[in-house]
Enzyme design. Structure first.
Site, PDB file in Angstrom:
ATOM      1  CG  ASP A   9     -17.242  23.770 -26.757  1.00 24.63           C
ATOM      2  OD1 ASP A   9     -17.514  23.008 -27.391  1.00 24.63           O
ATOM      3  OD2 ASP A   9     -15.836  23.062 -26.133  1.00 24.63           O
ATOM      4  CG  ASP A  11     -15.522  17.289 -27.631  1.00 22.60           C
ATOM      5  OD1 ASP A  11     -15.198  16.812 -27.031  1.00 22.60           O
ATOM      6  OD2 ASP A  11     -15.886  17.751 -28.704  1.00 22.60           O
TER       7      ASP A  11
HETATM    8  C1  G6P Z   1     -16.288  19.444 -31.133  1.00 25.69           C
HETATM    9  C2  G6P Z   1     -14.395  19.251 -31.378  1.00 25.69           C
HETATM   10  C3  G6P Z   1     -14.542  19.251 -32.880  1.00 25.69           C
HETATM   11  C4  G6P Z   1     -14.723  18.154 -33.524  1.00 25.69           C
HETATM   12  C5  G6P Z   1     -16.424  18.667 -33.579  1.00 25.69           C
HETATM   13  C6  G6P Z   1     -17.000  17.804 -34.092  1.00 25.69           C
HETATM   14  O1  G6P Z   1     -16.986  21.157 -31.400  1.00 25.69           O
HETATM   15  O2  G6P Z   1     -13.967  20.758 -30.302  1.00 25.69           O
HETATM   16  O3  G6P Z   1     -12.618  19.400 -32.069  1.00 25.69           O
HETATM   17  O4  G6P Z   1     -14.738  18.192 -34.930  1.00 25.69           O
HETATM   18  O5  G6P Z   1     -16.739  19.064 -32.333  1.00 25.69           O
HETATM   19  O6  G6P Z   1     -16.814  16.214 -33.137  1.00 25.69           O
HETATM   20  P1  G6P Z   1     -17.648  14.581 -33.741  1.00 25.69           P
HETATM   21  O7  G6P Z   1     -17.956  14.201 -32.730  1.00 25.69           O
HETATM   22  O8  G6P Z   1     -18.519  14.885 -33.982  1.00 25.69           O
HETATM   23  O9  G6P Z   1     -16.803  13.861 -35.072  1.00 25.69           O
HETATM   24 MG    MG Z   2     -13.836  22.833 -27.213  1.00 25.94          MG
END
Ligand code: G6P
Ligand code: MG
Length: 218
Positions: A9, A11
């Site tokens: 993953d 983030d």
């Molecule tokens: C990751 C993060 C989420 C976020 C998602 C979409 O999974 O953990 O917190 O909402 O990505 O991210 P984006 O950058 O497309 O808004």
């Molecule tokens: Mg994450």
């Protein structure tokens, strides 16, 4: 079964952008007249942008039109982009560089499995695009975590089967996605939160590739 690939993953695993997603969502909730706690935010981690917004609006007891929701999601993303715009390779989480060099020495393949549409831009900013043999991001999938699609696509692109993969995740939804995909999952965070993970560590900093392979290969 031998392990051939590690799927990461982004983030909260490679880089600490999870905090910026939280800050941007919190600002949005505050403007709408309510707040979101860190505990509530655990349920947003790994969840797509629009699904996160739906959860937040439900939390605040709001029902809005699709048009308004698109506007709010765009606003949140603008705030998020402002927060990440100053990020550099200094923002890579502790232990990531050492762990990736061990991964390469062990001859393992790597894939990114993130539902974020900003993932390729973040990888460029921190200079890690070339660290991955495959990159699956929010633009390449139709279902976000906890659906396993982001990880099963990564495995398919690498040409390995799910049982040959280890997933690294900081999110409850991401751990569930890896497990539903039939993979060994390393949770990065608290064992009280990441209860479904096969192995939990506070950070990649205190894990070695050998240790993960020993636990995942049995
Ligand atoms: C990751 C993060 C989420 C976020 C998602 C979409 O999974 O953990 O917190 O909402 O990505 O991210 P984006 O950058 O497309 O808004
Ligand atoms: Mg994450």
């Amino acid at each position: 079964m031998s392990i051939k690939a590690f799927l990461f993953d982004l983030d909260g695993v490679i880089v600490d952008t999870a905090i910026y997603h939280y800050q941007a969502w919190k600002r949005l909730a505050n403007e709408l007249g309510f707040d979101i706690s860190e505990e509530f935010n655990e349920g947003l981690k790994g969840v797509s942008r629009m699904e996160s917004l739906d959860l937040i609006l439900a939390h605040g007891g709001l029902t809005l039109s699709e048009e308004k929701k698109t506007e709010l999601a765009t606003q949140k993303n603008q705030w998020y982009l402002e927060l990440v715009s100053r990020m550099t390779s200094d923002d890579i989480l502790p232990g990531v560089a050492t762990f990736f060099s061990q991964v390469r020495k062990a001859g393992l393949q790597t894939a990114l499995g993130s539902v974020s549409k900003n993932a390729p831009m973040i990888l460029e900013r921190i200079g890690m695009t070339n660290a991955f043999d495959a990159i699956i991001d929010g633009t390449k999938i139709s279902k976000g975590k906890p659906d396993p699609e982001v990880f099963t696509k990564g495995a398919a692109e690498l040409g390995v089967s799910p049982v040959e993969c280890v997933v690294f995740e900081d999110a409850v939804a991401g751990v569930e996605a890896g497990k539903r995909g039939g993979m060994f999952v390393v949770g990065l965070g608290s064992p009280d939160v990441l209860t479904q993970a096969d192995l939990v560590s506070p950070s990649l900093d205190i894990l070695t590739v050998d240790e993960v392979l020993a636990k995942a290969s049995v």
